[in-house]
Design a protein around this motif. Structure first.
Motif, PDB file in Angstrom:
ATOM      1  N   GLY A  80     -24.708  11.832 -21.483  1.00 53.59           N
ATOM      2  CA  GLY A  80     -24.068  12.233 -22.729  1.00 53.59           C
ATOM      3  C   GLY A  80     -23.278  11.092 -23.342  1.00 53.59           C
ATOM      4  N   TYR A  81     -22.548  10.391 -22.506  1.00 52.41           N
ATOM      5  CA  TYR A  81     -21.776   9.233 -22.975  1.00 52.41           C
ATOM      6  C   TYR A  81     -22.716   8.138 -23.476  1.00 52.41           C
ATOM      7  N   LEU A  82     -23.720   7.824 -22.691  1.00 51.70           N
ATOM      8  CA  LEU A  82     -24.657   6.757 -23.060  1.00 51.70           C
ATOM      9  C   LEU A  82     -25.502   7.130 -24.269  1.00 51.70           C
ATOM     10  N   GLY A  83     -25.629   8.427 -24.544  1.00 46.82           N
ATOM     11  CA  GLY A  83     -26.328   8.864 -25.742  1.00 46.82           C
ATOM     12  C   GLY A  83     -25.686   8.335 -27.013  1.00 46.82           C
ATOM     13  N   GLY A  84     -24.409   7.989 -26.926  1.00 43.93           N
ATOM     14  CA  GLY A  84     -23.715   7.393 -28.065  1.00 43.93           C
ATOM     15  C   GLY A  84     -24.302   6.056 -28.475  1.00 43.93           C
ATOM     16  N   THR A  85     -25.110   5.477 -27.618  1.00 45.75           N
ATOM     17  CA  THR A  85     -25.752   4.205 -27.970  1.00 45.75           C
ATOM     18  C   THR A  85     -26.722   4.388 -29.129  1.00 45.75           C
ATOM     19  N   TYR A  86     -27.242   5.600 -29.292  1.00 42.20           N
ATOM     20  CA  TYR A  86     -28.133   5.878 -30.418  1.00 42.20           C
ATOM     21  C   TYR A  86     -27.438   5.531 -31.731  1.00 42.20           C
ATOM     22  N   ASP A  87     -26.237   6.075 -31.903  1.00 46.04           N
ATOM     23  CA  ASP A  87     -25.481   5.818 -33.131  1.00 46.04           C
ATOM     24  C   ASP A  87     -25.142   4.338 -33.279  1.00 46.04           C
ATOM     25  N   GLU A  88     -24.819   3.696 -32.175  1.00 40.29           N
ATOM     26  CA  GLU A  88     -24.466   2.265 -32.216  1.00 40.29           C
ATOM     27  C   GLU A  88     -25.673   1.415 -32.613  1.00 40.29           C
ATOM     28  N   PHE A  89     -26.835   1.711 -32.032  1.00 39.65           N
ATOM     29  CA  PHE A  89     -28.049   0.984 -32.413  1.00 39.65           C
ATOM     30  C   PHE A  89     -28.331   1.130 -33.907  1.00 39.65           C
ATOM     31  N   ARG A  90     -28.211   2.360 -34.396  1.00 43.06           N
ATOM     32  CA  ARG A  90     -28.492   2.617 -35.805  1.00 43.06           C
ATOM     33  C   ARG A  90     -27.456   1.947 -36.706  1.00 43.06           C
ATOM     34  N   LYS A  91     -26.226   1.940 -36.271  1.00 43.26           N
ATOM     35  CA  LYS A  91     -25.175   1.280 -37.048  1.00 43.26           C
ATOM     36  C   LYS A  91     -25.446  -0.219 -37.133  1.00 43.26           C
ATOM     37  N   ARG A  92     -25.818  -0.810 -36.021  1.00 42.01           N
ATOM     38  CA  ARG A  92     -26.126  -2.253 -36.012  1.00 42.01           C
ATOM     39  C   ARG A  92     -27.318  -2.590 -36.905  1.00 42.01           C
ATOM     40  N   ALA A  93     -28.285  -1.672 -36.935  1.00 44.48           N
ATOM     41  CA  ALA A  93     -29.474  -1.903 -37.761  1.00 44.48           C
ATOM     42  C   ALA A  93     -29.248  -1.458 -39.206  1.00 44.48           C
ATOM     43  N   ASP A  94     -28.085  -0.871 -39.449  1.00 47.02           N
ATOM     44  CA  ASP A  94     -27.730  -0.368 -40.780  1.00 47.02           C
ATOM     45  C   ASP A  94     -28.719   0.682 -41.250  1.00 47.02           C
ATOM     46  N   VAL A  95     -29.073   1.591 -40.325  1.00 44.36           N
ATOM     47  CA  VAL A  95     -29.933   2.718 -40.653  1.00 44.36           C
ATOM     48  C   VAL A  95     -29.025   3.836 -41.165  1.00 44.36           C
TER      49      VAL A  95
END
Length: 97
Positions: A80-95
């Motif tokens: 659940g905690y590591l699932g937050g990486t989804y948002d971080e990846f998208r933020k970095r890619a500016d999705v």
């Protein structure tokens, strides 16, 4: 460290090194030595004690890994905690969507 020693460290290695810093900072004995002695004396004690500090941290990391593989609730919590990486990846890619 990379340039001087050819270590080829990446960001996850930096986190491991920072973890060791935190473990040393949490050591009460080293705190006392630092506050009552000069840097040379502190370095001597650190050199003697650092292996124990790192091994203790290594054991605790091993315990966490074991919990991940053995305890379903711990695994779910970490996932659940590591699932937050989804948002971080998208933020970095500016999705945006």
């Amino acid at each position: 460290m990379n340039e001087k020693n050819g270590a080829n460290l990446d960001e996850s290695d930096k986190i491991w090194i920072d973890q060791q810093w935190t473990a040393v900072m949490a050591d009460d004995d080293l705190n006392v030595v630092a506050n009552r002695n000069n840097r040379g004396q502190y370095d001597l004690v650190l050199t003697e004690k650092v292996q124990d500090v790192l091994l203790d941290r290594h054991e605790k990391n091993g315990e966490l890994a074991t919990q991940f593989f053995v305890k379903l609730d711990f695994r779910q919590m970490l996932l659940g905690y590591l699932g937050g990486t989804y948002d971080e990846f998208r933020k970095r890619a500016d999705v945006t969507q």
